[in-house]
Design a protein around this motif. Structure first.
Motif, PDB file in Angstrom:
ATOM      1  N   ASP A 139      -7.142   5.425  -1.585  1.00  0.00           N
ATOM      2  CA  ASP A 139      -7.518   6.834  -1.550  1.00  0.00           C
ATOM      3  C   ASP A 139      -8.732   7.013  -2.464  1.00  0.00           C
ATOM      4  OD1 ASP A 139      -7.829   9.523  -1.796  1.00  0.00           O
ATOM      5  OD2 ASP A 139      -5.696   9.967  -1.992  1.00  0.00           O
ATOM      6  N   PRO A 140      -9.926   6.907  -1.913  1.00  0.00           N
ATOM      7  CA  PRO A 140     -11.100   6.910  -2.795  1.00  0.00           C
ATOM      8  C   PRO A 140     -11.300   8.226  -3.530  1.00  0.00           C
ATOM      9  CG  PRO A 140     -11.771   6.919  -0.495  1.00  0.00           C
ATOM     10  CD  PRO A 140     -10.295   6.729  -0.504  1.00  0.00           C
ATOM     11  N   LEU A 141     -10.921   9.317  -2.904  1.00  0.00           N
ATOM     12  CA  LEU A 141     -11.163  10.601  -3.581  1.00  0.00           C
ATOM     13  C   LEU A 141     -10.260  10.738  -4.806  1.00  0.00           C
ATOM     14  CD1 LEU A 141     -12.752  13.159  -3.561  1.00  0.00           C
ATOM     15  CD2 LEU A 141     -11.013  14.204  -2.129  1.00  0.00           C
ATOM     16  N   ALA A 142      -9.003  10.356  -4.652  1.00  0.00           N
ATOM     17  CA  ALA A 142      -8.089  10.422  -5.794  1.00  0.00           C
ATOM     18  C   ALA A 142      -8.570   9.479  -6.890  1.00  0.00           C
ATOM     19  CB  ALA A 142      -6.681  10.059  -5.362  1.00  0.00           C
ATOM     20  N   ALA A 143      -9.028   8.307  -6.484  1.00  0.00           N
ATOM     21  CA  ALA A 143      -9.524   7.346  -7.469  1.00  0.00           C
ATOM     22  C   ALA A 143     -10.733   7.920  -8.186  1.00  0.00           C
ATOM     23  CB  ALA A 143      -9.903   6.043  -6.772  1.00  0.00           C
ATOM     24  N   TRP A 144     -11.618   8.527  -7.426  1.00  0.00           N
ATOM     25  CA  TRP A 144     -12.828   9.110  -8.034  1.00  0.00           C
ATOM     26  C   TRP A 144     -12.420  10.180  -9.033  1.00  0.00           C
ATOM     27  CZ3 TRP A 144     -15.863  13.125  -9.264  1.00  0.00           C
ATOM     28  CH2 TRP A 144     -17.221  12.854  -9.443  1.00  0.00           C
ATOM     29  N   LEU A 188     -15.552   2.117 -15.452  1.00  0.00           N
ATOM     30  CA  LEU A 188     -15.217   3.387 -14.812  1.00  0.00           C
ATOM     31  C   LEU A 188     -16.364   3.875 -13.948  1.00  0.00           C
ATOM     32  CD1 LEU A 188     -13.344   5.258 -17.638  1.00  0.00           C
ATOM     33  CD2 LEU A 188     -12.437   4.527 -15.451  1.00  0.00           C
ATOM     34  N   ALA A 189     -17.573   3.698 -14.470  1.00  0.00           N
ATOM     35  CA  ALA A 189     -18.743   4.116 -13.682  1.00  0.00           C
ATOM     36  C   ALA A 189     -18.782   3.339 -12.376  1.00  0.00           C
ATOM     37  CB  ALA A 189     -20.013   3.901 -14.483  1.00  0.00           C
ATOM     38  N   ASN A 190     -18.461   2.049 -12.474  1.00  0.00           N
ATOM     39  CA  ASN A 190     -18.443   1.247 -11.250  1.00  0.00           C
ATOM     40  C   ASN A 190     -17.344   1.725 -10.309  1.00  0.00           C
ATOM     41  OD1 ASN A 190     -20.539  -0.306 -12.037  1.00  0.00           O
ATOM     42  ND2 ASN A 190     -19.259  -1.889 -12.978  1.00  0.00           N
ATOM     43  N   ALA A 191     -16.189   2.065 -10.907  1.00  0.00           N
ATOM     44  CA  ALA A 191     -15.089   2.564 -10.077  1.00  0.00           C
ATOM     45  C   ALA A 191     -15.516   3.820  -9.345  1.00  0.00           C
ATOM     46  CB  ALA A 191     -13.870   2.838 -10.942  1.00  0.00           C
ATOM     47  N   LEU A 192     -16.243   4.675 -10.063  1.00  0.00           N
ATOM     48  CA  LEU A 192     -16.719   5.912  -9.438  1.00  0.00           C
ATOM     49  C   LEU A 192     -17.647   5.583  -8.271  1.00  0.00           C
ATOM     50  CD1 LEU A 192     -17.452   8.099 -12.578  1.00  0.00           C
ATOM     51  CD2 LEU A 192     -15.789   8.579 -10.818  1.00  0.00           C
ATOM     52  N   THR A 193     -18.582   4.683  -8.525  1.00  0.00           N
ATOM     53  CA  THR A 193     -19.540   4.370  -7.473  1.00  0.00           C
ATOM     54  C   THR A 193     -18.840   3.713  -6.285  1.00  0.00           C
ATOM     55  OG1 THR A 193     -20.679   3.571  -9.414  1.00  0.00           O
ATOM     56  CG2 THR A 193     -21.970   3.751  -7.436  1.00  0.00           C
ATOM     57  N   ASN A 194     -17.919   2.791  -6.588  1.00  0.00           N
ATOM     58  CA  ASN A 194     -17.223   2.111  -5.498  1.00  0.00           C
ATOM     59  C   ASN A 194     -16.421   3.094  -4.669  1.00  0.00           C
ATOM     60  OD1 ASN A 194     -18.253  -0.274  -6.340  1.00  0.00           O
ATOM     61  ND2 ASN A 194     -16.429  -0.879  -7.513  1.00  0.00           N
ATOM     62  N   SER A 195     -15.758   4.018  -5.347  1.00  0.00           N
ATOM     63  CA  SER A 195     -14.972   4.999  -4.598  1.00  0.00           C
ATOM     64  C   SER A 195     -15.885   5.848  -3.738  1.00  0.00           C
ATOM     65  CB  SER A 195     -14.216   5.914  -5.550  1.00  0.00           C
ATOM     66  OG  SER A 195     -13.506   5.162  -6.480  1.00  0.00           O
ATOM     67  N   ALA A 196     -17.018   6.232  -4.322  1.00  0.00           N
ATOM     68  CA  ALA A 196     -17.921   7.113  -3.593  1.00  0.00           C
ATOM     69  C   ALA A 196     -18.453   6.432  -2.347  1.00  0.00           C
ATOM     70  CB  ALA A 196     -19.064   7.539  -4.497  1.00  0.00           C
ATOM     71  N   GLU A 197     -18.582   5.102  -2.416  1.00  0.00           N
ATOM     72  CA  GLU A 197     -19.092   4.398  -1.236  1.00  0.00           C
ATOM     73  C   GLU A 197     -18.160   4.560  -0.051  1.00  0.00           C
ATOM     74  OE1 GLU A 197     -19.749   0.420  -2.449  1.00  0.00           O
ATOM     75  OE2 GLU A 197     -21.538   0.980  -3.607  1.00  0.00           O
ATOM     76  N   ARG A 198     -16.882   4.713  -0.340  1.00  0.00           N
ATOM     77  CA  ARG A 198     -15.935   4.839   0.767  1.00  0.00           C
ATOM     78  C   ARG A 198     -15.776   6.271   1.225  1.00  0.00           C
ATOM     79  NH1 ARG A 198     -11.437   0.786  -1.586  1.00  0.00           N
ATOM     80  NH2 ARG A 198     -12.933  -0.814  -2.168  1.00  0.00           N
ATOM     81  N   ARG A 200       0.812  -1.198   0.000  1.00  0.00           N
ATOM     82  CA  ARG A 200       0.000   0.000   0.000  1.00  0.00           C
ATOM     83  C   ARG A 200       0.855   1.260   0.000  1.00  0.00           C
ATOM     84  NH1 ARG A 200      -2.880   2.593   4.396  1.00  0.00           N
ATOM     85  NH2 ARG A 200      -4.374   4.026   3.439  1.00  0.00           N
ATOM     86  N   LEU A 201       1.948   1.217   0.775  1.00  0.00           N
ATOM     87  CA  LEU A 201       2.780   2.413   0.844  1.00  0.00           C
ATOM     88  C   LEU A 201       3.374   2.730  -0.509  1.00  0.00           C
ATOM     89  CD1 LEU A 201       4.535   1.853   4.259  1.00  0.00           C
ATOM     90  CD2 LEU A 201       2.739   3.476   3.678  1.00  0.00           C
ATOM     91  N   ALA A 202       3.809   1.688  -1.216  1.00  0.00           N
ATOM     92  CA  ALA A 202       4.357   1.908  -2.554  1.00  0.00           C
ATOM     93  C   ALA A 202       3.278   2.483  -3.464  1.00  0.00           C
ATOM     94  CB  ALA A 202       4.885   0.604  -3.120  1.00  0.00           C
ATOM     95  N   ALA A 203       2.057   1.984  -3.285  1.00  0.00           N
ATOM     96  CA  ALA A 203       0.972   2.484  -4.125  1.00  0.00           C
ATOM     97  C   ALA A 203       0.710   3.954  -3.841  1.00  0.00           C
ATOM     98  CB  ALA A 203      -0.285   1.662  -3.886  1.00  0.00           C
ATOM     99  N   ILE A 204       0.772   4.320  -2.557  1.00  0.00           N
ATOM    100  CA  ILE A 204       0.581   5.738  -2.224  1.00  0.00           C
ATOM    101  C   ILE A 204       1.671   6.566  -2.876  1.00  0.00           C
ATOM    102  CG2 ILE A 204       0.642   7.410  -0.340  1.00  0.00           C
ATOM    103  CD1 ILE A 204      -0.656   5.321   1.426  1.00  0.00           C
ATOM    104  N   LEU A 246      -5.536   5.930 -11.326  1.00  0.00           N
ATOM    105  CA  LEU A 246      -6.712   5.256 -10.785  1.00  0.00           C
ATOM    106  C   LEU A 246      -6.296   3.956 -10.102  1.00  0.00           C
ATOM    107  CD1 LEU A 246      -9.752   4.880 -10.539  1.00  0.00           C
ATOM    108  CD2 LEU A 246      -9.779   3.961 -12.835  1.00  0.00           C
ATOM    109  N   LEU A 247      -5.450   3.208 -10.784  1.00  0.00           N
ATOM    110  CA  LEU A 247      -5.020   1.923 -10.246  1.00  0.00           C
ATOM    111  C   LEU A 247      -4.287   2.121  -8.925  1.00  0.00           C
ATOM    112  CD1 LEU A 247      -4.743  -1.107 -10.961  1.00  0.00           C
ATOM    113  CD2 LEU A 247      -2.506  -0.543 -11.907  1.00  0.00           C
ATOM    114  N   SER A 248      -3.355   3.091  -8.926  1.00  0.00           N
ATOM    115  CA  SER A 248      -2.570   3.273  -7.708  1.00  0.00           C
ATOM    116  C   SER A 248      -3.444   3.821  -6.594  1.00  0.00           C
ATOM    117  CB  SER A 248      -1.393   4.198  -7.981  1.00  0.00           C
ATOM    118  OG  SER A 248      -1.851   5.422  -8.484  1.00  0.00           O
ATOM    119  N   ALA A 249      -4.411   4.674  -6.952  1.00  0.00           N
ATOM    120  CA  ALA A 249      -5.278   5.238  -5.912  1.00  0.00           C
ATOM    121  C   ALA A 249      -6.143   4.147  -5.303  1.00  0.00           C
ATOM    122  CB  ALA A 249      -6.152   6.334  -6.495  1.00  0.00           C
ATOM    123  N   VAL A 250      -6.585   3.244  -6.144  1.00  0.00           N
ATOM    124  CA  VAL A 250      -7.399   2.147  -5.617  1.00  0.00           C
ATOM    125  C   VAL A 250      -6.550   1.287  -4.692  1.00  0.00           C
ATOM    126  CG1 VAL A 250      -8.572   0.023  -6.254  1.00  0.00           C
ATOM    127  CG2 VAL A 250      -9.045   2.116  -7.509  1.00  0.00           C
TER     128      VAL A 250
END
Lengths: 1191, 145
Positions: A464-469, A491-501, A386-390, A456-460
């Motif tokens: 970091d849901p906001l960055a992913a969104w 992408l729409a699903n990614a948006l919704t999933n991020s928003a859930e968090r 996760r740290l590398a992803a951040i 998007l990939l790294s944010a997921v």
């Protein structure tokens, strides 16, 4: 490899900074930030802590100008295998940081610290700094001594000063330790090894070689310490020795190291001065450093000194890193990048790429920097944690600018930052604009998509849901045409999933979908027009509306356009609407949870709406809101709550996008691919909000639907107007506009005016009388002929109805205003009340004819000029008795047909007017109505209505009429030229009109439909030919009367009968047989000339036999009956008396006839004689006498 | 031997107006992306280098791993009517060392590009969509690279 290397880094003392115990991260950061400025300690400052135990080996130490340099490594660094080779890689000191409140036991702190120090065996000085101790700890700590240093609580400045002193103490200790080490190394020597050597075989040859090399290596290391101790001259001396020795022994690696140290010493020595010669020297030496490092790689060993070569390359590049030397730097960096392949350690490669990216960045090569930054991110992404992803996410975020895929948040930050520094305001504005535009210059779309996808990939991964969104939103919004529907869904699903968090109500600077553009600002509905008020004039609204017969005039057009473009006035408290168009060009259903106008000025309440957009669709929606206070309103865009996040969509962005699309720069126009028509660019007008104005609303009482009328129908409607505003109405005026204005017969302006001021909430009902127009009339002037046919069916069309214009305004001054400014009169308003009239073809008029009819004589006065208002008389009028003789009567026959499906009832009435003459003869005819019985016309039937034309005779036969007559008829035109043609024609027309207007054909249908047929033109056409006969009286009128008992029983005087019309017909006219009945005949001259004539009176019985003259006369007489020569003065009557003696009872008819002698032209014309010799013969109406008695 | 080559024409505002993979090596998507990333990064170097020489052919100006970027800079095209000045760069990413071939390739493509520019319907600076151009470029790539 180490990050952030430079040539000078050889002179830095590495210090590990370790948190001891538990230190809250923010406190640690705080303490560390206090430590950081102390990375340079001047030698002059530490002299007080320095005690010279032995003679210092640093003979040339510059105590005045030298420095000790520190490199603080927070958390420490693991011991490097190369630390013998370059002393600055050793951790030479350890500083512990302790936050006393969180670790109360100082003993355990000391223990922990000493434990921590054990992992840094190379450390020469250890200190533990304890901050914020309480009193007991202070007391306790002061007793402990040792390495613990307590910093009593104080303000930051004091603390910094204290820390500075402590660091000076550390620096002095280190210096003394260095001296000790050097003295020791000089005297006893030291074993220095690198990983290169440790791999060496144990052959004796190698051992001998190593021994030879030892001296040189020691000299190099002593040089390193000299450098660390801040004494470049000493260092240089040692390095020179080391170079000699290393060259002799072929120790290339150490040779290069010594060379490198030498360059560092040179730079430190020449601190601050950087000239071309020095630069050339450094470049030359460093090239040989690199060469020697490269040479040392030749031996096939497992551990490669490649990283040193690369580091040296980077150091040189950093040293040269200037725009002018870009080419050279690029060359160095390209070489360095080439070396990356050979690096075994992934983290080394990471550091290399980071450094290359940084150098390119400082060179101004943003794209190059972005490229290597992305390489770094890829290396991070290869590590699966996760740290590398951040890290990857943050690193990628830095590349977004170069690839033009920035988050809007970062753009804003940048611009704000630029503004803050105030350095280049104009420049920053330009840049900002450019970046806003270039966001859509997506021609490097492949790269941009890759970068966004990686973010998007790294944010997921980083969670970091906001960055992913934000990344998904940018990807979807900018590159939807390049993404397959499946991908779009993903992408729409990614948006919704991020928003859930995300917590609800999160805002994001980057808009996703839909695309929103301004469609239009609906101008005020006609009911709310704002009219500028001219307080100086009574009709204050004048001048604001286009005047003249044209709706569009070329002069007013430009003006109104301008107004439309620039100014829009909203009113506090009145809802307004803005149309925006949304587009969803993607392949999934888009549900916008709420969308409303974004107004930054804060004086507007926007109402959110929910919209759902099917795939590939666009929609125009109305967004509304209420202005809340006076001022300007700017609407930059909409706030959208979609995919669980709130974003602001700016119209400007979409405008840029559309502009780009039109220039072929952008991939696709989202609106066009949704099938929305091309829209011209709508500019946002200046919207100003004005204080509340009165607001009239209208409604038609009984429903606002169309008023359905039959042609010619007259109906009253009531319009109720109410003040829905909050300001009273003080001025109001009603006028008409639109087509068919004449269909509004009356409206009551007074009703409204009487109610002024109309308080808020008050209501007024105004009566309006309507008369439906002809359906077939396209143009009221040209269509007159057509309307007669009645077959043209026209349906109700919009725009042909008239409308009422109500101009109204509030008080001249609002209460809060200062009563001075005359120019700021609050504007008035205009309410347009369209009268939706739907005219159905009603009773239609087929044709009108003039019928001339021989009409039965009646004993009663049935003739000319009767004030016959009783029904019985009317009945008699139409009864024809062929045996009683007749007289000519003219009828107007109207043929009407009823094509509708209702029943009509027709009533014809003739209005009698007081005749204009004031002479006594035609004394007193009151204006009165002359009614005829009703005629019923069933549906789909026709009917004829007869209108007797007997009440229109003029009292005087004047030659002026013949003039008119002659001219209209064209029979004898120009005979008399005494009157001007115009006058006569006008008079005649007036006469005819007067005649026609007296005939009214009214109809009724059902309970409440009533109207009038507009058939004036038809009547006129019908009457045109024989108008003379209708209008003009005979030259002579005859009347009989009985003279009875000395009383005059007047019967048939055409002009006076109205006075005497009281007796019943039977009693009045009956005479007794076998009695002498005195009678009189009255002859009236209707002309203005003296008439000479001879009068004959005949009496006929029922059979029509002349019973006076014949051989079997049944009537005896006295007086003259034949050839009575009379002269009648103009406009006078002459009486001729005679007596009749009826032998036989029965019914008799008296007629008078006269032959006019010496007739003048007028009479001839009237009689339509051709030759002058022809006698002119006049005949009166028959007079009926009933003779009673026994035979 | 399979060669890798990616040809790209960059116009106003550093926007690519034509791109094609002209190499014979089997295409992989991430490789194609990498090619574009390298070419995009090389623009930084081109923009400085172009003004230091009067030659149009800048030879290899950048490399990453085994891939070399060669650039050919056309004369600045000025359109006084459109108020445009377009500085077009042909960029070729390749792994071969055939310098002469690359130079010839660039020169021939330049001719093709001029023909495109002469098309009155072509808005200078916009994307080249002509399939004819594409075919010709690929043929040239086969011939010279």
């Amino acid at each position: 490899m180490e990050p952030d290397v430079s040539i000078e880094s050889s002179s830095m003392i590495q210090v590990a900074v370790l948190p001891i115990g538990t230190v809250p991260p923010n406190m640690l950061r705080d303490y560390y930030s206090m430590l950081l400025p102390l990375h340079i300690i001047p030698l002059s400052a530490i002299s007080s802590f320095y005690t010279e135990h032995q003679k210092s080996p640093f003979a040339h130490q510059p105590w005045d100008s030298g420095y000790l340099r520190f490199k603080f490594v927070l958390g420490g660094a693991p011991p490097s295998p190369w630390e013998d080779f370059q002393s600055h890689r050793k951790t030479l000191a350890v500083i512990g940081i302790c936050h006393c409140p969180s670790s109360p036991d100082l003993d355990s702190v000391i223990d922990q610290f000493s434990n921590s120090c054990k992992s840094y065996p190379s450390s020469l000085v250890d200190r533990c700094f304890a901050f914020c101790p309480d009193d007991s700890q202070l007391e306790d700590g002061s007793r402990k001594g040792g390495n613990l240093r307590l910093f009593p609580p104080a303000d930051r400045q004091t603390l910094e000063f204290h820390l500075n002193t402590m660091m000076q103490e550390v620096a002095a200790s280190l210096l003394m330790e260095f001296e000790k080490w050097v003295l020791q190394a000089e005297s006893s020597g030291t074993i220095l090894k690198t990983p290169l050597d440790s791999q060496a075989s144990l052959s004796s040859e190698e051992v001998i070689k190593a021994k030879k090399r030892r001296l040189g290596r020691a000299q190099k290391t002593i040089g390193d310490y000299c450098l660390l101790a801040g004494s470049p001259v000493d260092a240089n001396a040692h390095y020179t020795t080391a170079l000699e020795l290393a060259r002799l022994t072929g120790d290339y690696f150490w040779y290069a190291g010594a060379l490198e140290g030498g360059v560092c010493a040179l730079l430190i020595d020449r601190m601050g001065q950087k000239d071309v010669v020095l630069e050339e020297e450094v470049r030359y030496r460093y090239n040989s450093v690199i060469l020697n490092y490269k040479k040392s790689q030749d031996n096939a060993q497992r551990v490669s000194p490649l990283s040193f070569e690369l580091e040296a390359t980077l150091k040189l590049a950093r040293f040269l890193c200037r725009r002018e030397l870009a080419k050279e730097v690029v060359e160095l960096l390209t070489n360095a990048a080439d070396g990356a392949k050979s690096l075994i350690d992934a983290s080394d490669r990471l550091i290399l790429f980071v450094e290359i990216a940084r150098l390119y960045g400082s060179l101004g090569y943003q794209r190059k920097a972005a490229f290597f930054t992305r390489q770094v991110a890829q290396l991070y992404l290869q590590q699966d944690n996760r740290l590398a992803a951040i890290s990857a996410m943050q690193v990628l975020a830095m590349t977004t600018k170069a690839y033009h895929v920035q988050s809007r948040a970062s753009i804003c930050e940048n611009s704000q930052h630029n503004k803050g520094t105030g350095s280049s305001n104009a420049d920053s504005g330009k840049k900002h604009h450019q970046s806003a535009v270039s966001l859509f210059e997506s021609q490097w779309s492949t790269l941009q998509m890759v970068v966004l996808r990686e973010i998007l990939l790294s944010a997921v991964r980083a969670g970091d849901p906001l960055a992913a969104w934000s990344a998904a939103a940018r990807l979807l919004r900018s590159y939807y045409p390049l993404i397959t529907p499946v991908g779009q869904n993903g992408l729409a699903n990614a948006l919704t999933n991020s928003a859930e968090r995300l917590p609800p109500g999160t805002r994001c600077a980057d808009p996703a979908l839909p695309f929103i553009r301004l469609h239009s600002f609906p101008l005020h509905p006609t009911q709310m027009d704002i009219i500028k008020r001219n307080p100086a004039r009574e009709d204050w609204w004048a001048g604001s509306a286009p005047s003249g017969p044209f709706i569009y005039t070329p002069f007013s057009k430009g003006e109104t356009n301008n107004i439309k473009k620039q100014e829009l006035i909203w009113i506090v408290g009145e809802p307004v609407q803005v149309l925006v168009e949304l587009a969803n060009p993607c392949g999934f259903d888009l549900k916008v949870d709420s969308i409303y106008l974004s107004v930054h000025s804060g004086n507007f309440d926007a109402f959110p709406v929910i919209v759902s957009l099917p795939p590939n669709s666009s929609k125009v929606i109305t967004l509304s809101g209420i202005p809340t206070s006076v001022g300007l309103v700017t609407i930059p865009g909409c706030i959208v709550h979609c995919f669980g996040v709130i974003t602001e969509h700016l119209f400007k962005d979409v405008d840029n996008l559309l502009l780009g699309a039109s220039q072929g720069l952008v991939l696709s126009d989202p609106f066009r691919c949704c099938g929305s028509p091309k829209l011209k660019n709508v500019s946002v007008p200046n919207i100003s909000v004005v204080p509340p104005l009165p607001l009239l609303v209208s409604r038609v009482v009984g429903g606002d639907g169309a008023i359905i009328l039959y042609e010619g129908e007259i109906r009253d409607i009531w319009i109720s107007v109410a003040n829905a505003g909050t300001v009273p109405i003080e001025q109001a005026h009603i006028s008409l506009s639109g087509k068919n204005q004449d269909s509004v017969l009356s409206y009551s302006c007074e009703t409204l005016k009487s109610c002024l001021p109309l308080k808020p909430g008050a209501e007024v009902t105004l009566p309006v009388t309507l008369r439906a127009w002809q359906v077939g009339l396209v143009d009221p002037d040209a269509g007159a002929g057509k309307s007669a046919s009645g077959s043209i069916m026209r349906h109700f069309k919009e725009g042909i109805s008239p409308s009422l214009l109500i101009h109204y305004a509030g008080p001249l001054q609002t209460s809060g205003d200062t009563p001075t400014n005359g120019s700021t009169v609050p504007p008035g308003r205009r309410l347009v009340v369209p009268l939706h009239i739907c005219v159905l073809p009603g009773l239609s008029f087929v044709k009108a004819r003039l019928l001339s009819m021989e009409f039965p004589a009646h004993v009663d006065n049935n003739s000319n000029g009767g004030h016959v208002d009783s029904q019985s008389k009317m009945d008699r009028l139409v009864k024809i008795d062929p045996f009683r003789g007749s007289w000519g009567l003219r009828f107007l026959e109207l043929e009407l047909s009823n094509p509708t499906d209702v029943v009509f009832e027709i009533s014809v009435s003739v209005k009698l007017e007081n005749s204009s003459d004031e002479d006594n003869v035609s004394a007193s005819q009151d204006a009165s109505e002359y009614g005829y019985p009703k005629t019923r016309i069933d549906r789909d039937c026709s009917a004829r209505v007869l209108v007797p034309l007997e009440h229109f005779k003029l009292p005087v036969l004047d030659d002026s009429f013949f003039m008119k007559d002659a001219q209209t008829d064209g029979v004898s035109g120009g005979r008399h030229a005494t009157f001007s043609e115009k006058n006569t024609k006008a008079e005649l027309n007036a006469c005819i009109k007067n005649l026609i207007s007296r005939i009214k054909v009214r109809w009724h249908s059902g309970r409440n439909s009533a109207g009038e047929l507009n058939i004036k033109d038809a009547i006129q056409a019908a009457l045109q030919t024989s108008i003379m006969d209708v209008l003009l009286p005979d030259p002579l009128t005859f009347g009989f009367r009985l003279v009875r008992n000395g009383l005059e029983s007047q019967n048939s005087d055409p002009d006076k009968e109205s006075n005497t019309d009281v007796e019943s017909p039977t009693s009045k006219d009956s005479v007794l047989a076998h009695e002498t009945t005195p009678m009189e005949v009255l002859v009236r001259n209707n002309t203005k000339d003296l008439i000479k004539m001879s009068l004959n009176i005949t009496c006929r019985d029922v059979a029509g036999e002349n019973c006076v003259d014949s051989s079997k006369a049944t009537v005896l007489w006295t007086g003259v009956l034949n050839d009575i020569t009379m002269e009648i003065p103009p406009l006078q009557e002459t009486k001729h008396s005679f007596c009749l003696y009826f032998l036989v009872p029965g019914e008799y008819t008296l007629t008078a006839a006269a032959v006019i002698n010496d007739a003048n032209d007028i009479l001839r014309t009237r009689a339509r004689t051709n030759s002058a010799d022809e006698p002119i013969f006049c005949r009166g109406p028959p007079y009926h006498v009933r003779v009673l008695g026994t035979a | 031997m399979a060669t890798t080559a990616c040809f790209i024409i960059v116009s106003r505002n550093d926007i690519p107006i034509y791109e094609s993979e002209v190499g014979t090596a089997t295409k992989r998507e991430d490789a194609a992306q990498l090619h574009q990333f390298i070419l995009h990064a090389a623009l930084d170097i081109v923009q400085d280098l172009a003004w230091t020489t009067s030659a149009m052919y800048l030879k290899s100006i950048d490399r990453f791993n085994d891939l070399v970027v060669s650039v050919y800079v056309t004369a600045v095209y000025c359109d006084i009517f459109l108020d445009l000045s377009i500085h077009t760069r042909f960029m070729l990413l390749h792994d071969s060392r055939n310098d002469d071939g690359i130079k010839s390739f660039f020169q021939e493509v330049h001719e093709l590009y001029i023909k495109i520019l002469l098309n009155p319907l072509y808005l200078p600076g916009s994307r080249i969509t002509s399939s004819h151009f594409d075919t010709k470029v690929r043929a040239l790539a086969r011939k010279y690279l």
